[in-house]
Design an enzyme around this catalytic site. Sequence first.
Site, mmCIF file in Angstrom:
data_model
loop_
_atom_site.group_PDB
_atom_site.id
_atom_site.type_symbol
_atom_site.label_atom_id
_atom_site.label_comp_id
_atom_site.label_asym_id
_atom_site.label_seq_id
_atom_site.Cartn_x
_atom_site.Cartn_y
_atom_site.Cartn_z
ATOM 1 N N LYS A 194 34.487 -11.580 56.099
ATOM 2 C CA LYS A 194 33.770 -12.695 55.658
ATOM 3 C C LYS A 194 32.402 -13.326 54.839
ATOM 4 O O LYS A 194 31.554 -12.635 55.323
ATOM 5 C CB LYS A 194 33.474 -13.838 57.307
ATOM 6 C CG LYS A 194 32.977 -15.115 56.856
ATOM 7 C CD LYS A 194 33.087 -15.856 58.534
ATOM 8 C CE LYS A 194 32.356 -17.557 58.322
ATOM 9 N NZ LYS A 194 32.228 -18.294 58.989
ATOM 10 N N LYS A 247 38.188 -14.096 54.331
ATOM 11 C CA LYS A 247 37.901 -15.240 53.682
ATOM 12 C C LYS A 247 36.865 -15.575 53.313
ATOM 13 O O LYS A 247 36.340 -14.656 53.555
ATOM 14 C CB LYS A 247 37.343 -15.627 55.171
ATOM 15 C CG LYS A 247 37.090 -16.970 55.526
ATOM 16 C CD LYS A 247 36.500 -17.735 56.458
ATOM 17 C CE LYS A 247 36.349 -18.718 56.506
ATOM 18 N NZ LYS A 247 34.791 -19.090 57.572
HETATM 19 C C1 PBG Z 1 31.981 -20.766 61.317
HETATM 20 C C2 PBG Z 1 32.820 -20.898 60.476
HETATM 21 C C3 PBG Z 1 33.230 -20.733 59.201
HETATM 22 C C4 PBG Z 1 33.922 -21.599 59.097
HETATM 23 C C5 PBG Z 1 34.640 -20.765 59.437
HETATM 24 N N1 PBG Z 1 34.479 -20.810 60.801
HETATM 25 C C6 PBG Z 1 32.214 -21.242 58.677
HETATM 26 C C7 PBG Z 1 30.826 -21.040 57.876
HETATM 27 O O1 PBG Z 1 31.101 -19.618 58.100
HETATM 28 O O2 PBG Z 1 30.102 -21.697 57.498
HETATM 29 C C8 PBG Z 1 34.617 -21.917 57.339
HETATM 30 C C9 PBG Z 1 36.432 -22.303 56.425
HETATM 31 C C10 PBG Z 1 36.136 -23.319 55.162
HETATM 32 O O3 PBG Z 1 36.075 -23.501 55.035
HETATM 33 O O4 PBG Z 1 37.969 -23.600 55.685
HETATM 34 N N2 PBG Z 1 32.012 -20.994 62.624
#
Ligand code: PBG
Length: 326
Positions: A194, A247
Site C-alpha cells: 500500500k 493499492k
Molecule cells: C485505511 C484505508 C484507506 C483506503 C482504504 N483503507 C485510506 C488511507 O490509507 O488513507 C483508501 C481507499 C480508497 O482510496 O478508495 N483504512
Amino acid sequence: MAFPIQRLRRLRQSGPIRSLVRETRLSADQLILPLFVHHGTEKVEIPSMPGQYRLGINDLVKETTRAFQLGIPAVILFGIPEIKDEFGSEGLDPNGIVQQAVRAIKKETPELVVITDVCVDEYTSHGHCGIVKNGKILNDETLDLLVKMALTHVQAGADIVAPSDMMDGRVGAIRTALDKSGFQDIPILSYAVKYASCFYAPFRDAAGSSPEFGDRKAYQMDPANRREALREAELDIEEGADILMVKPALPYLDIIRDLKDHFDLPVAAYQVSGEYAMIKAAAGKGWLDESKAIFESHLAMKRAGADIFLTYFAKEMAQMLTEGQL
Ligand code: PBG
C-alpha cells in the site's frame, strides 16, 4: 517471415474473430464492492465520489443484496463512527457500526462474502492509522488495537479480514489471535503493498479520515519503490496472508505484475477512490466514455496479473458484463 505473409489484422477483422482470440476477460465473480456505512438513516453522497454514498444500515443491506443479485461475490466495509477518539475506540466495539453492519448483511444474504477493512484511521480523532505519541505513530502498541478490531469483526460474522494500516507485523499478530480464538479458517486479505498515495483523497473525504497533522509516509510505502514491494509481500506471506493486495492499482501495474510473477498467492488490485474520481470527473464532462474507461482500466489490471478487483465500479461492471456490453 514478415509482411506480406504475416498480417496481424487478419484476426482483428470482425467482432466474433476478435472475441475468439481475446487473451483477457473480465467477469463479475472477481469483483469486490467497497461500501461506506455510518450511523443513522441518511444516505449522503460523497462529493468527490459521485454515485458513492455513506449509507445507513438499511440502505447498506439493500445495496449488498443488489450487489449479490448482480453476481458480485463480495463486499468490503468501511465504517464511519459516531465519535472519533484518540484510540479509535468505536472500531473495536463489538457493537460498532461495522460490526452491526456485518451482522445485518449476513442475516439477509449469508452467502455474500463480507470483508472488513481493519484499520483505525476512520475511527481516530487524529486520522492516523495507529496510536500517536509525541507526533509518532507507534507500531507495536497499534497491533493490539488491530487484533481486537479484527476479532470483533469476525465474531460479528465477517468472512475475511483485510488489514490496511501498514504496521509491521500486523498480519502475524492477527493470524495468531484468530487461530487462538478458533477462527483458523478466516482468510487474511493483506493490503500488502500500500503506497502513500495522493489517490486516496476522495476516500478520506468519505470517511473523514484525513490525518490531522503530517502524512502517512512513515508507514505507507514510498511510490518510488518497487523492490520494497516484494519485501512487504514476502513478509506478509510468512506471517500468514492468504491474498495479497496492491493499492492503488492503475499507477502501479508493474507492482501487480511483480507480485504475480514472484508469488503463488492470489493478487488483488484496488482501484482506489481517486482513480474512480478521475474517471467519473472526465466522463461527467463528456471527455471520456465512462463504460469504456471502466472496462479498459480493469482490463489493464487483469493483464498485469490481478485476479481480484476491489472497485467502486463493481455494480456497473457486473451489470454490463451480464448484459454483454463489455
Ligand atoms: C485505511 C484505508 C484507506 C483506503 C482504504 N483503507 C485510506 C488511507 O490509507 O488513507 C483508501 C481507499 C480508497 O482510496 O478508495 N483504512
